[in-house]
Design an enzyme around this catalytic site. Structure first.
Site, PDB file in Angstrom:
ATOM      1  N   LYS A  25       0.937  -1.122  -0.018  1.00  0.00           N
ATOM      2  CA  LYS A  25       0.017   0.072  -0.054  1.00  0.00           C
ATOM      3  C   LYS A  25       0.980   1.265  -0.127  1.00  0.00           C
ATOM      4  O   LYS A  25       1.800   1.341   0.729  1.00  0.00           O
ATOM      5  CB  LYS A  25      -1.059   0.049   1.219  1.00  0.00           C
ATOM      6  CG  LYS A  25      -2.206   1.104   1.242  1.00  0.00           C
ATOM      7  CD  LYS A  25      -2.781   1.014   2.618  1.00  0.00           C
ATOM      8  CE  LYS A  25      -4.247   1.887   2.518  1.00  0.00           C
ATOM      9  NZ  LYS A  25      -4.861   1.753   3.662  1.00  0.00           N
ATOM     10  N   SER A  64     -10.091   2.108   2.378  1.00  0.00           N
ATOM     11  CA  SER A  64      -9.029   2.943   1.867  1.00  0.00           C
ATOM     12  C   SER A  64      -8.140   1.851   0.819  1.00  0.00           C
ATOM     13  O   SER A  64      -7.347   2.442  -0.090  1.00  0.00           O
ATOM     14  CB  SER A  64      -8.303   3.886   2.669  1.00  0.00           C
ATOM     15  OG  SER A  64      -7.357   3.201   3.489  1.00  0.00           O
ATOM     16  N   SER A  71     -10.716  -0.154   6.527  1.00  0.00           N
ATOM     17  CA  SER A  71      -9.976   0.080   5.474  1.00  0.00           C
ATOM     18  C   SER A  71      -9.299  -1.213   5.167  1.00  0.00           C
ATOM     19  O   SER A  71      -8.730  -1.463   3.820  1.00  0.00           O
ATOM     20  CB  SER A  71      -8.956   1.127   5.261  1.00  0.00           C
ATOM     21  OG  SER A  71      -9.545   2.365   5.114  1.00  0.00           O
TER      22      SER A  71
END
Ligand code: GLN
Length: 493
Positions: free
Chosen positions: A79, A159, A183
């Site tokens: 990420k 997210s 998330s």
């Protein structure tokens, strides 16, 4: 999808150790898969093929020398929130343009120390604020899942949308993700993947761009429960650089998979039924209860009476912390700088140009709830609510409950640029209704795919555990996975 990219981490690990495949072959297969798919899915914002090849060759050398680590030669996506030395780390924000850290996050360092290979940086909502991956400066991620008979583009959740989409579409063997309010778990549920948010303190937050420091926690998104267990084992550690990380041994999570649920008590919280929740979510929940009962667990009704205050309290605490954490992005030290007539003008112009709308909204809410006169009415009150939410869970666990079963999300994946959601941010915030409580209480939570809805889209169940009892979550989620099967999208990209 080539055969190599369809291997789970556990399968690839076997084949690498048996020298049936090499790390460089596996890595090349992923690099080709990403090249072929990323224009359509937009899961990666930066690929690092040259670095991946160097790492994979080193892995092959270590395997040949009999020195393979636990994740030797396993290609992963990271990420964009995790600092990676010399590589794009921008939290998918314009304000961090060009930022390449000189240090590595502890979580990613742990993975490389175990031999994993980095494929690149994954798309996400800007500064991890969002539930659809649409607040990214780099544009939305497209969910590899489509409803039956439809070409409509769906969001992968957020997210960690890039992480979930890349795992579901086999563009990496597994991915890192973070979870401040849902998330990891919500995107996992939207993509038929497994995501675990460990207990606050299980993974070091050092080198992870901060959103809301008292809630942020790293964890993996993986294709199945075993792979999630393998990844978390490597990611977790105590760390002198993060004083909130906890000095407890990291268990062999894989060892509990397949253990019986006999004697376990699973709590079903009545408050996790919300108005307007589709009937099929309720049906899925009942199905999950039946599976756990069949596996020998006792099912008990419990009450978590402060659940309804969790979301409003989260949307005070998280923006408050964010407004403080994001104060450092001012055009002086890193990323974007927009020149102004003096330094204050430069700050203002840089922040106005660098932050997206959702991030600005959070900074404004956060600044407001922390300001003199409102601090007690909002921030202090939200902290008190947080204590009550935590206590609800403690009372349930004290009464003998081992884990709690809930739906992961109130719906399946929705469309990109959904008009209904764009008009009202609160509707987007409702996605996290079942997940934020867990962050507020600092507990571990796992999302595991449990079925498909009437349109053929994945739905997940969530298990919530006691602090530092991730083992119970893995063991119980494994039972659900065995009963439900695994879910892979039909390839169209
Ligand atoms: N969707 C929630 C938010 O927008 C949670 C995000 C997260 O967990 N990082 O704040």
């Amino acid at each position: 999808m080539s055969e190599l990219t369809s291997l789970t981490i556990a399968e690839a690990r076997e084949k690498l150790r048996a020298k049936e495949i090499t790390a460089i072959e596996l890595t090349e297969a992923y690099i080709s898969a990403i090249d072929a798919a990323n224009d359509r899915l937009n899961a990666y914002v930066k690929t690092t093929p040259d670095l991946a090849r160097v790492m994979a060759r080193k892995s092959d050398e270590r395997i040949a020398a009999g020195k393979a680590g636990e994740l030797e030669g396993i290609p992963l996506g990271i990420k964009d929130l995790f600092a990676t030395v010399g590589v794009h780390t921008q939290a998918c924000s314009h304000i961090l343009d060009g930022f390449q850290p000189r240090y590595e996050s502890t979580v990613t360092q742990n993975l490389w120390d175990d031999g994993a290979v980095m494929l690149g940086k994954l798309n996400m909502d800007e500064f991890a604020m969002g539930s659809s991956n649409e607040t990214s400066y780099y544009g939305p991620v497209i969910n590899p899942w489509r409803a039956g008979g439809s070409n409509q583009q769906l969001v992968p959740g957020g997210s960690s949308g890039g992480s979930a989409a890349a795992v579901a579409a086999h563009l990496c063997a597994g991915a890192t993700a973070t979870d401040t309010g849902g998330s990891i778990r919500q995107p996992a549920a939207f993509t038929g993947t497994v995501g675990i948010k460990p207990t606050y303190g299980r993974c070091s937050r050092w080198g992870t761009v901060a959103f809301a420091s008292s809630l942020d926690q790293a964890g993996p998104i993986a294709r199945d429960v075993r792979d999630a267990a393998i990844l978390l084992k490597s990611m977790a550690s105590v760390d002198a650089k993060d004083t909130t990380s906890v000095d407890l041994p990291v268990p062999e999570y894989e060892a509990v998979l397949g253990q019986s649920l006999k004697g376990m008590k699973i709590g079903i919280p009545n408050e996790y039924r919300v108005d307007g929740m589709p009937e099929e979510i309720e049906t899925l929940w009942r199905q999950g209860i039946a599976w756990l009962k069949d596996a020998g667990a006792e099912i008990v009704d419990i009450s978590l009476p402060h659940t309804k205050y969790a979301l409003p309290a989260y949307y005070i605490v998280a923006p408050a912390e964010a407004s403080s954490n994001l104060a450092r992005y001012d055009g002086v030290r890193y990323g974007l700088r927009v020149d102004g007539k003096d330094i204050v003008d430069m700050y203002e112009k840089t922040r106005a140009a660098g932050f997206g709308q959702e991030v600005k909204r959070r900074i404004m809410i956060g600044t407001y709830v922390l300001s003199a006169g409102y601090y007690d009415a909002y921030y202090i009150r939200a902290q008190k609510v947080r204590t009550l939410i935590k206590r609800d869970f403690e009372l349930a666990f004290d009464a003998g409950v081992d884990a709690i079963l809930t739906p992961a999300t109130p719906s399946s994946a929705f469309g990109v640029a959904d008009e209904n959601l764009a008009a009202d941010p609160v509707k987007m915030y409702l996605n996290d209704i079942f997940t934020v409580t867990v962050n507020m209480a600092g507990l571990p939570g796992i999302a595991v795919p449990a079925g498909l809805d009437h349109r053929g889209l994945p739905l997940g169940l969530q298990l919530i555990g006691k602090a530092f009892d991730e083992e119970t979550l893995f063991k119980t989620a494994y039972v659900i996975e065995q009963a439900a099967g695994k879910f892979t999208p039909a390839k169209w990209w």
